[in-house]
Design a protein around this motif. Structure first.
Motif, short mmCIF file in Angstrom:
data_model
loop_
_atom_site.label_atom_id
_atom_site.label_comp_id
_atom_site.label_asym_id
_atom_site.label_seq_id
_atom_site.Cartn_x
_atom_site.Cartn_y
_atom_site.Cartn_z
N VAL A 1 0.86 -1.18 0.00
CA VAL A 1 0.00 0.00 0.00
C VAL A 1 0.90 1.23 0.00
O VAL A 1 1.66 1.46 0.94
CB VAL A 1 -0.94 0.00 1.22
CG1 VAL A 1 -1.74 1.31 1.27
CG2 VAL A 1 -1.89 -1.19 1.16
N GLY A 2 0.80 2.01 -1.07
CA GLY A 2 1.67 3.17 -1.22
C GLY A 2 1.07 4.45 -0.68
O GLY A 2 1.76 5.48 -0.60
N LEU B 1 -7.69 -10.09 7.25
CA LEU B 1 -7.22 -9.81 5.90
C LEU B 1 -5.73 -10.13 5.76
O LEU B 1 -5.30 -10.77 4.79
CB LEU B 1 -7.48 -8.35 5.54
CG LEU B 1 -6.89 -7.85 4.23
CD1 LEU B 1 -7.49 -8.60 3.03
CD2 LEU B 1 -7.11 -6.34 4.07
N LEU B 2 -4.93 -9.69 6.73
CA LEU B 2 -3.48 -9.90 6.66
C LEU B 2 -3.11 -11.38 6.82
O LEU B 2 -2.11 -11.84 6.27
CB LEU B 2 -2.78 -9.06 7.73
CG LEU B 2 -2.87 -7.55 7.52
CD1 LEU B 2 -2.19 -6.81 8.66
CD2 LEU B 2 -2.25 -7.15 6.18
N THR B 3 -3.94 -12.13 7.54
CA THR B 3 -3.71 -13.57 7.64
C THR B 3 -4.01 -14.25 6.32
O THR B 3 -3.27 -15.14 5.87
CB THR B 3 -4.60 -14.17 8.75
OG1 THR B 3 -4.24 -13.60 10.01
CG2 THR B 3 -4.43 -15.68 8.82
N TRP C 1 1.03 -11.56 1.87
CA TRP C 1 1.84 -10.83 0.89
C TRP C 1 1.48 -9.35 0.81
O TRP C 1 2.15 -8.58 0.13
CB TRP C 1 1.65 -11.46 -0.50
CG TRP C 1 0.22 -11.81 -0.79
CD1 TRP C 1 -0.37 -13.04 -0.66
CD2 TRP C 1 -0.81 -10.91 -1.25
NE1 TRP C 1 -1.70 -12.96 -1.01
CE2 TRP C 1 -1.99 -11.68 -1.39
CE3 TRP C 1 -0.85 -9.56 -1.58
CZ2 TRP C 1 -3.21 -11.12 -1.82
CZ3 TRP C 1 -2.04 -9.00 -2.00
CH2 TRP C 1 -3.20 -9.78 -2.12
N LEU C 2 0.40 -8.92 1.49
CA LEU C 2 -0.04 -7.54 1.46
C LEU C 2 0.64 -6.74 2.57
O LEU C 2 0.49 -7.05 3.75
CB LEU C 2 -1.56 -7.46 1.62
CG LEU C 2 -2.17 -6.06 1.66
CD1 LEU C 2 -1.93 -5.31 0.35
CD2 LEU C 2 -3.68 -6.13 1.96
N ASP C 3 1.36 -5.72 2.19
CA ASP C 3 2.06 -4.86 3.14
C ASP C 3 1.31 -3.54 3.28
O ASP C 3 1.32 -2.72 2.36
CB ASP C 3 3.49 -4.62 2.64
CG ASP C 3 4.31 -3.72 3.58
OD1 ASP C 3 3.83 -3.44 4.70
OD2 ASP C 3 5.41 -3.31 3.18
N LEU C 4 0.66 -3.36 4.41
CA LEU C 4 -0.05 -2.11 4.66
C LEU C 4 0.89 -0.99 5.06
O LEU C 4 0.52 0.19 5.01
CB LEU C 4 -1.11 -2.30 5.75
CG LEU C 4 -2.28 -3.23 5.41
CD1 LEU C 4 -3.20 -3.37 6.62
CD2 LEU C 4 -3.07 -2.72 4.22
N GLU D 1 -1.27 0.91 8.06
CA GLU D 1 -2.03 -0.11 8.78
C GLU D 1 -2.88 0.50 9.89
O GLU D 1 -4.05 0.15 10.06
CB GLU D 1 -1.08 -1.17 9.36
CG GLU D 1 -1.82 -2.26 10.13
CD GLU D 1 -0.91 -3.39 10.56
OE1 GLU D 1 -1.30 -4.10 11.52
OE2 GLU D 1 0.17 -3.57 9.97
N LYS D 2 -2.30 1.43 10.65
CA LYS D 2 -3.06 2.05 11.74
C LYS D 2 -4.28 2.78 11.20
O LYS D 2 -5.37 2.72 11.79
CB LYS D 2 -2.17 3.02 12.53
CG LYS D 2 -2.87 3.66 13.72
CD LYS D 2 -1.94 4.56 14.52
CE LYS D 2 -2.66 5.19 15.70
NZ LYS D 2 -1.75 6.07 16.49
#
Length: 250
Positions: free
Chosen positions: A29-30, A179-181, A185-188, A192-193
């Motif tokens: 996520v950019g 979602l992250l589980t 491969w998804l990097d927030l 993330e917060k």
């Protein structure tokens, strides 16, 4: 590839935009912006390979015909059960019925609910994109595709109810964990917060994930008999494959 997700509201204050950059085997996520105005949305979409927008792209054909007939003083209203079915045709698009058949969820009616205010804003944004030379096809074949985050979550086997609004921030955090589980491969990243505190932010991320699925032809498309209707009313893209397939192509 870069995908963008837009959680659209009638006003900027509840509108969120998310950017996801894809590489072989993963996604990052950019950016996630809250309070997005039309200019930010137009710029984000123009610089994306595919963008998912959480808002109806059009109104039911039957409703449009009804409004025109009413303007001209030429409305014939059926009575009894026939009348109820007739009114249903005015409130639900073909894609809304398709979503209900596949997920059990019924999208908000663009002609009989407050989502209509948001759709009016969306119509202006789609027009603005077309004026910029961006390919706009309400069936989803262009740069933008209509999405429904709750239905995407449903199709991916994730919780899709009860995470909206500040009172449910705990459940929102649980959904982010889920979602992250499901998508390790998804990097927030630094966002993330924000996703744990704002359902608008998370819905924008889900919209961007759905845009990726659409770009990979891993979402539902209107059947041949409904292509013309979808190009007028819009078509909600529902994922047809698991989250794990999204990062497999760069």
């Amino acid at each position: 590839m870069r995908t963008v997700g837009v959680d659209l509201a009638a006003e900027s204050v509840r509108t969120a935009v998310a950017w996801i950059d894809w590489s072989a085997g993963g996604a990052r996520v950019g950016g996630v912006e809250l309070g997005a105005d039309d200019g930010m949305i137009l710029d984000a979409v123009a610089n994306a390979d595919k963008a998912g927008v959480d808002c109806p792209f059009g109104w039911p054909d039957e409703f449009v015909d009804f409004v025109i007939a009413h303007r001209d003083g030429n409305v014939e209203v059926p009575v009894g059960p026939t009348g109820r079915e007739w009114r249903r045709g005015l409130t639900l698009r073909v894609t809304d019925r398709a979503v209900h058949e596949l997920t059990g969820l019924t999208p908000l009616s663009v002609s009989a609910d407050r989502i209509g205010h948001t759709a009016m804003r969306c119509a202006g944004i789609l027009s603005g994109l077309a004026q910029r030379g961006e390919p706009v096809d309400r069936s989803g074949a262009g740069v933008v595709v209509e999405v429904y985050p709750a239905a995407s979550l449903n199709r991916w086997g994730l919780k899709h109810r009860g995470y909206k609004r500040a009172a449910n921030v705990g459940k929102l955090g649980e959904l982010v964990d889920e979602l992250l589980t499901a998508a390790p491969w998804l990097d927030l990243g630094a966002y993330e917060k924000k996703c744990r505190l704002s359902d608008d932010a998370l819905d924008a991320v889900i919209a961007a994930l759905t845009a990726r699925a659409s770009a990979l032809l891993m979402t539902t498309a209107p059947p041949p008999e409904h292509i013309g209707t979808a190009r007028r009313e819009g078509w909600i893209a529902l994922p047809t494959g698991p989250l794990s397939k999204l990062p497999e192509q760069s």
